[in-house]
Scaffold this motif. Structure first.
Motif, PDB file in Angstrom:
ATOM      1  N   ILE A  20       0.902  -1.008   0.393  1.00  0.00           N
ATOM      2  CA  ILE A  20       0.116  -0.418  -0.100  1.00  0.00           C
ATOM      3  C   ILE A  20       0.742   0.952   0.197  1.00  0.00           C
ATOM      4  O   ILE A  20       0.606   1.686  -1.098  1.00  0.00           O
ATOM      5  CB  ILE A  20      -0.882  -0.576   0.857  1.00  0.00           C
ATOM      6  N   GLY A  21       2.600   1.157   0.759  1.00  0.00           N
ATOM      7  CA  GLY A  21       3.277   2.606   0.873  1.00  0.00           C
ATOM      8  C   GLY A  21       3.523   2.790  -0.617  1.00  0.00           C
ATOM      9  O   GLY A  21       3.719   3.558  -0.881  1.00  0.00           O
ATOM     10  N   ALA A  22       3.647   1.514  -1.073  1.00  0.00           N
ATOM     11  CA  ALA A  22       4.748   1.759  -2.708  1.00  0.00           C
ATOM     12  C   ALA A  22       3.692   2.163  -3.574  1.00  0.00           C
ATOM     13  O   ALA A  22       3.740   3.630  -4.082  1.00  0.00           O
ATOM     14  CB  ALA A  22       5.507   0.799  -3.827  1.00  0.00           C
ATOM     15  N   ILE A  27       2.116   5.959  -6.855  1.00  0.00           N
ATOM     16  CA  ILE A  27       1.044   5.856  -8.004  1.00  0.00           C
ATOM     17  C   ILE A  27      -0.215   7.256  -7.560  1.00  0.00           C
ATOM     18  O   ILE A  27       0.099   7.895  -8.351  1.00  0.00           O
ATOM     19  CB  ILE A  27       0.564   4.206  -8.447  1.00  0.00           C
ATOM     20  N   LEU A  28      -0.727   7.555  -6.943  1.00  0.00           N
ATOM     21  CA  LEU A  28      -1.069   8.240  -5.999  1.00  0.00           C
ATOM     22  C   LEU A  28      -0.772   9.688  -6.025  1.00  0.00           C
ATOM     23  O   LEU A  28      -1.124  10.849  -6.563  1.00  0.00           O
ATOM     24  CB  LEU A  28      -1.744   7.895  -4.706  1.00  0.00           C
ATOM     25  N   SER A  29       0.331   9.829  -4.845  1.00  0.00           N
ATOM     26  CA  SER A  29       0.919  11.389  -4.270  1.00  0.00           C
ATOM     27  C   SER A  29       1.824  11.062  -3.969  1.00  0.00           C
ATOM     28  O   SER A  29       2.702  11.256  -3.342  1.00  0.00           O
ATOM     29  CB  SER A  29      -0.169  11.528  -3.221  1.00  0.00           C
ATOM     30  N   PRO A  30       2.871  11.406  -5.017  1.00  0.00           N
ATOM     31  CA  PRO A  30       4.223  11.284  -4.849  1.00  0.00           C
ATOM     32  C   PRO A  30       4.521  12.184  -3.996  1.00  0.00           C
ATOM     33  O   PRO A  30       5.842  12.454  -3.676  1.00  0.00           O
ATOM     34  CB  PRO A  30       4.784  10.989  -6.460  1.00  0.00           C
ATOM     35  N   LEU A  34       2.797  10.124   3.318  1.00  0.00           N
ATOM     36  CA  LEU A  34       2.045   9.018   3.330  1.00  0.00           C
ATOM     37  C   LEU A  34       2.731   7.722   3.308  1.00  0.00           C
ATOM     38  O   LEU A  34       3.175   6.992   4.304  1.00  0.00           O
ATOM     39  CB  LEU A  34       0.562   9.633   2.914  1.00  0.00           C
ATOM     40  N   GLY A  35       3.030   7.676   2.273  1.00  0.00           N
ATOM     41  CA  GLY A  35       3.197   6.443   1.194  1.00  0.00           C
ATOM     42  C   GLY A  35       4.326   5.706   1.997  1.00  0.00           C
ATOM     43  O   GLY A  35       4.584   4.371   2.711  1.00  0.00           O
TER      44      GLY A  35
END
Length: 77
Positions: A20-22, A27-30, A34-35
């Motif tokens: 999920i973190g990766a 992908i979602l918010s670089p 949070l990742g």
């Protein structure tokens, strides 16, 4: 023998958190961290599972060594 379900649960949670973190980081918010926090939490959960398994293995080894040491002392006397 005790059940090792907690360790297995920690391993599964660790893998899920790292994935999920990766996904969040790349992908979602670089731009956010949070990742990276999810990845770090996954690694911490994995290390906790490893330490719990090491404690279990050491306890099991001590249980197996105790009768052997008693037998050696009896043969010595």
């Amino acid at each position: 023998m005790r059940s090792r379900t907690l360790e297995k649960l920690l391993y599964k949670a660790a893998v899920l958190l790292v994935i999920i973190g990766a996904f969040v980081k790349f992908i979602l918010s670089p731009a956010t961290n949070l990742g990276l926090y999810f990845i770090l939490a996954g690694h911490v959960a994995g290390v906790a599972g490893i330490l719990m398994y090491m404690k279990y293995a050491n306890d099991l080894d001590r249980q197996h060594q105790a009768p052997e040491e008693n037998l050696k002392q009896l043969k010595k006397n």
